[in-house]
Motif scaffolding. Structure first.
Motif, PDB file in Angstrom:
ATOM      1  N   UNK A  93       0.847  -1.199   0.000  1.00 45.12           N
ATOM      2  CA  UNK A  93       0.000   0.000   0.000  1.00 45.12           C
ATOM      3  C   UNK A  93       0.879   1.245   0.000  1.00 45.12           C
ATOM      4  N   UNK A  95       0.255   4.388   0.163  1.00 47.94           N
ATOM      5  CA  UNK A  95      -0.057   5.498   1.078  1.00 47.94           C
ATOM      6  C   UNK A  95       0.318   5.196   2.525  1.00 47.94           C
ATOM      7  N   UNK A  96       0.606   3.939   2.812  1.00 47.35           N
ATOM      8  CA  UNK A  96       0.950   3.575   4.195  1.00 47.35           C
ATOM      9  C   UNK A  96       2.467   3.526   4.369  1.00 47.35           C
ATOM     10  N   UNK A 100       3.573   0.201   8.776  1.00 46.62           N
ATOM     11  CA  UNK A 100       2.144  -0.146   8.707  1.00 46.62           C
ATOM     12  C   UNK A 100       1.898  -1.285   7.722  1.00 46.62           C
ATOM     13  N   UNK A 104       0.495  -4.846   9.017  1.00 46.09           N
ATOM     14  CA  UNK A 104      -0.819  -5.349   8.587  1.00 46.09           C
ATOM     15  C   UNK A 104      -0.690  -6.699   7.885  1.00 46.09           C
ATOM     16  N   UNK A 108      -1.837 -11.006   9.185  1.00 46.77           N
ATOM     17  CA  UNK A 108      -2.614 -11.982   8.422  1.00 46.77           C
ATOM     18  C   UNK A 108      -2.038 -13.397   8.549  1.00 46.77           C
TER      19      UNK A 108
ATOM     20  N   UNK B   7      -6.840  -5.970   9.317  1.00 47.59           N
ATOM     21  CA  UNK B   7      -7.237  -5.585   7.955  1.00 47.59           C
ATOM     22  C   UNK B   7      -8.126  -4.338   7.967  1.00 47.59           C
ATOM     23  N   UNK B  10      -6.052  -1.322   8.545  1.00 49.31           N
ATOM     24  CA  UNK B  10      -5.340  -0.975   7.307  1.00 49.31           C
ATOM     25  C   UNK B  10      -6.293  -0.239   6.347  1.00 49.31           C
ATOM     26  N   UNK B  13      -7.072   3.315   7.536  1.00 51.96           N
ATOM     27  CA  UNK B  13      -5.907   4.197   7.334  1.00 51.96           C
ATOM     28  C   UNK B  13      -5.782   4.578   5.869  1.00 51.96           C
ATOM     29  N   UNK B  14      -5.988   3.605   4.997  1.00 50.50           N
ATOM     30  CA  UNK B  14      -5.854   3.890   3.564  1.00 50.50           C
ATOM     31  C   UNK B  14      -6.887   4.902   3.106  1.00 50.50           C
TER      32      UNK B  14
END
Lengths: 308, 301
Positions: A93, A95-96, A100, A104, A108, B7, B10, B13-14
């Motif tokens: 991602x 933007x993260x 982060x 994340x 999982x 999740x 996440x 935040x996105x």
């Protein structure tokens, strides 16, 4: 006494069809534990389809996939824990922040808290990205992003690392770092590396190579076996007259300051040298390259096979 | 559970870090605000005063402003609850476009958890935006004319939650099959541009033609707007009734600003409005669950 490594991946009679297109056709191969395995083929040869089936992203029509002793049909989630994938394009991602993203993704796999911090610290040291943790992935350079992609693939300490054209578009320094990391993982953790690449010199370093063409297995073997089977040897002769090279009666080509003679194999090269000792004073013998193997097997050239 | 939360966090935040997505989702409430500032507030004020002067009643300016402000607040919350949910839920499309979805499904995470995380994140992001909007709206109402009771405020929050659940469930169903950024943008634009009209936030449904009004009455979001209107204006109505305004006039005022809705000439009670919303939420959630189950089965086959 050394023991033979086990097969970590066993694909048997795998088939997959998309409409009229037979993407994978009765494909079977084995990958041994700790091996650097190169999976070659032009675009559309069936590489991605096979990898997607292995990773549980696509269903198969026929055949079986067994990874680390587990059948894909029965243990898809356990198999996912065994695989780490570095995609051709970064899928993190943008933007993260790096932290982060990794946090994340680790969650999982059930990696949280102290376990996550410990693994993060190991990977940051291995891939030298400790100073990038607070930065957005979108603001990283291509090489920095690649390091994070690899870290993400290694978060859960997979048995098999799948590298899908991992060095495409990378600068030489990052490419070197990537291969150093791969070498260290193989050496230290006996990790199996499943590589697809367009760069034949990378495939030449593999322990075992499978070449796909039209969804079928076109050739397999170690790079040496493939070179011996599909290409001849080349003798480069220096400081000789062309008429004498021509007199040998074998195919040759003129280089800027030498002549390159093609022979079927090393035995024939030896025979030629022994029979013409006065001619072979300054020479080199080399096997054919993996590019030649690929061309001989498929009749096609891999796009991007040469690079600056 | 921790995976679901990871999740969801996440995804939230996105949404807030993607400035494009965040500001796009606020377009509809901003349009509404501009419309009110430029002319709608005057139009509503004139209509309201016209109805009262017709029966020879004058009311304090604070009450007029409270009524117009109540309409603005209910409209903003009605459109925000749905359009923000739609835009934040577009992350499920964006993940397919960027390839992040592939990365997520490579993990042993359950497809149900993945599907739930998008909806939960869309719901929480929307609630955060709407509650902030609600607080700003309350401050505005306090400035122009406060007639709300604590019960009204709680009812407004309940309405926002229900409408957000509806927006989340509906957007989950609509966005699920989309796979390109073009499709996502098209849906975002259509919803942002059209929902304000369809739910009666820009103009009262009572001012539409009979045919259009009957069609709009089949849309569950309409009832959510009406519930918000009723609760945002219940204090104003109570104050008007205390001034001795007749039931007929009050009914006329309620009809004109969609506090009373008529489904083919039958007045829809607030209980039925809640029921319609809850059934719509459950229906959309059920369809979303079936769509995910079908997709998972297709992948396994």
């Amino acid at each position: 006494m050394t023991t033979m490594p086990n097969n970590v991946i066993e694909i048997s009679h795998l088939s997959k069809r998309f409409g009229d297109i037979q993407a994978v056709d009765d494909l079977s191969f084995r990958v041994k534990e700790g091996e650097l395995f190169a999976f070659l083929g032009i675009n559309g040869a069936g590489k991605s389809t096979t990898i997607n089936i292995m990773c549980g992203q696509l269903s198969k029509d026929k055949g079986s996939v067994n990874i680390s002793g587990m059948d894909l049909d029965n243990c898809p989630d356990d198999i996912k824990r065994c695989l780490g994938v570095v995609f051709q394009n970064s899928v993190l991602d943008k933007d993260l922040t790096v932290l982060d993203n990794l946090r994340s993704r680790a969650a999982l796999y059930g990696i949280y808290g102290t376990a996550f911090r410990r693994r993060l610290s190991e990977l940051a040291e291995l891939l030298e990205f400790g100073d990038l943790l607070k930065r957005s992935v979108g603001k990283l350079s291509g090489g920095q992003r690649r390091r994070i992609d690899i870290a993400r693939a290694l978060l859960h300490d997979p048995k098999v690392l799948i590298l899908d054209e991992p060095t495409t578009g990378l600068d030489p320094q990052t490419r070197r770092l990537l291969w150093d990391v791969v070498a260290e993982l193989r050496r230290g953790e006996n990790m199996t590396v499943f590589l697809t690449t367009h760069y034949m010199e990378e495939a030449a370093d593999a322990d075992f190579v499978v070449i796909l063409d039209g969804g079928k297995l076109a050739a397999d073997g170690t790079p040496l076996e493939l070179k011996n089977r599909y290409t001849g040897d080349f003798i480069t002769l220096y400081g000789v007259d062309e008429r004498r090279v021509e007199a040998l009666g074998v195919p040759y080509e003129a280089l800027r300051d030498a002549y390159r003679v093609s022979v079927a194999n090393t035995a024939e090269a030896t025979k030629l040298i022994v029979e013409n000792p006065e001619l072979f004073c300054d020479y080199e013998i080399a096997k054919g390259k993996m590019d030649d193997v690929f061309l001989a097997v498929t009749g096609k050239k891999l796009t991007g096979a040469t690079r600056a | 559970m921790r995976r679901l939360w990871a999740l969801t966090r996440r995804n939230i935040k996105l949404y807030f870090k993607d400035k494009g997505m965040f500001f796009t989702s606020l377009i509809t409430p901003v349009i509404l605000l501009v419309l009110y500032i430029t002319f709608l507030s005057n139009v509503y004020e004139d209509i309201f005063l016209g109805m009262l002067s017709g029966v020879g009643i004058t009311v304090p300016d604070k009450l007029v402003q409270g009524c117009v402000g109540g309409q603005l607040v209910s409209s903003i919350l009605a459109v925000s609850s749905v359009t923000v949910a739609f835009c934040s839920n577009l992350l499920m499309v964006q993940d397919k476009v960027t390839g992040a979805r592939r990365d997520l499904t490579m993990t042993p995470v359950n497809s149900t958890v993945l599907a739930l995380s998008y909806s939960l994140a869309a719901f929480l992001s929307t609630i955060i935006v709407c509650l902030i909007a609600a607080v700003i709206c309350m401050i505005y109402l306090a400035a122009v004319g406060w007639y709300l009771t604590a019960a009204d405020v709680l009812a407004l929050i309940l309405d926002v939650i229900l409408l957000t659940l509806f927006g989340t469930a509906l957007s989950s169903v609509v966005n699920f099959p989309l796979s390109t950024s073009g499709q996502g943008s098209a849906v975002g634009t259509i919803i942002s541009a059209g929902y304000g009209f369809l739910c009666g936030a820009y103009m009262p449904i009572s001012s539409f033609s009979d045919g259009l009004r009957n069609v709009i009455m089949f849309l569950p979001g309409t009832y959510g707007t009406s519930l918000l209107r009723n609760h945002a204006l219940s204090g104003v109505f109570a104050e008007l009734e205390s001034l001795g305004i007749s039931t007929e006039v009050m009914t006329g005022i309620r009809d004109s600003i969609d506090c009373n809705l008529y489904f083919f000439d039958n007045n829809v009670s607030q209980g039925v409005m809640y029921l319609v919303l809850v059934v719509a939420i459950l229906l959309c959630a059920g369809i979303y669950a079936l769509m995910n189950a079908a997709a998972a089965r297709k992948r396994i086959k």
